[in-house]
Scaffold this motif. Structure first.
Motif, short mmCIF file in Angstrom:
data_model
loop_
_atom_site.label_atom_id
_atom_site.label_comp_id
_atom_site.label_asym_id
_atom_site.label_seq_id
_atom_site.Cartn_x
_atom_site.Cartn_y
_atom_site.Cartn_z
N UNK A 15 -48.45 16.91 13.41
CA UNK A 15 -49.35 16.45 12.56
C UNK A 15 -50.39 15.54 13.59
N UNK A 16 -51.14 14.82 12.98
CA UNK A 16 -52.13 14.13 14.00
C UNK A 16 -51.68 13.19 14.89
N UNK A 71 -57.49 23.49 14.24
CA UNK A 71 -57.80 22.41 15.03
C UNK A 71 -56.63 21.59 15.49
N UNK A 72 -57.02 20.98 16.78
CA UNK A 72 -55.60 20.31 17.44
C UNK A 72 -55.29 18.83 16.71
N UNK A 73 -53.96 18.66 17.19
CA UNK A 73 -53.61 17.24 16.69
C UNK A 73 -54.56 16.22 16.96
N UNK A 74 -55.14 16.11 18.24
CA UNK A 74 -56.07 15.06 18.50
C UNK A 74 -57.19 15.09 17.88
N UNK A 80 -59.13 12.35 10.73
CA UNK A 80 -58.61 11.39 9.63
C UNK A 80 -59.15 10.12 9.71
N UNK A 81 -59.13 9.47 11.18
CA UNK A 81 -59.41 8.27 11.41
C UNK A 81 -60.92 7.83 11.12
N UNK A 82 -61.71 8.59 11.40
CA UNK A 82 -63.21 8.59 10.96
C UNK A 82 -63.46 8.49 9.51
N UNK A 87 -53.68 11.51 3.91
CA UNK A 87 -52.96 12.38 3.66
C UNK A 87 -52.69 13.16 5.21
N UNK A 88 -51.72 13.63 5.41
CA UNK A 88 -51.19 14.32 6.65
C UNK A 88 -52.10 15.45 6.97
#
Length: 148
Positions: A15-16, A71-74, A80-82, A87-88
């Protein structure tokens, strides 16, 4: 796309936050897998923000939402933060899950697609948009979910 009525292939992806998440850990719950081409692209951002704005509709139906892209976890963490996505997001960097679910497009990218899995792990609904420049609006998605 994967056929309805078939067992959903299990998978484990980061996940992220880099934690490993398995589909099997959601057994007993409905899960909506949302495949999308990429973080921070205009249509994907609009789609996932639409789902964010209506997340209570998923919750009311007892559905856990998992977003998947290569896309990468990063990248997922930043995205997701922006956009305050509740959700995951999972990193399918090798596109193995998208391939298993038939969600790979003709250019080798993940299609814009979703798969609804029931509490027992059976595919109840599978849909993909032929053109990656549009997405299924929330109201249409909910109608399909309610019919499944």
């Amino acid at each position: 796309m994967i056929a309805t009525g078939t067992p959903a292939p299990d998978f484990t992806l980061p996940d992220s936050e880099g934690r490993m998440v398995s589909l099997s850990s959601f057994r007993g719950k409905k899960v909506l897998l949302v495949f999308y081409p990429g973080d921070d692209t205009p249509v994907c951002t609009a789609q996932l923000c639409d789902y964010r704005n209506n997340v209570s509709e998923f919750t009311r139906r007892g559905i856990e939402v998992l977003g998947l892209s290569a896309d990468s976890s990063e990248s997922h963490k930043s995205f997701a933060g922006r956009h305050q996505l509740p959700f995951t997001l999972l990193s399918d960097s090798e596109k193995e899950v998208a391939t298993a679910y038939g969600a790979i497009g003709f250019l080798g990218m993940s299609q814009r697609a979703y798969v609804l899995i029931d509490e027992e792990g059976t595919v109840q609904l599978a849909y993909s948009d032929f053109l990656p420049i549009t997405y299924q609006p929330m109201k249409d998605l909910l109608l399909k979910i309610d019919e499944a």
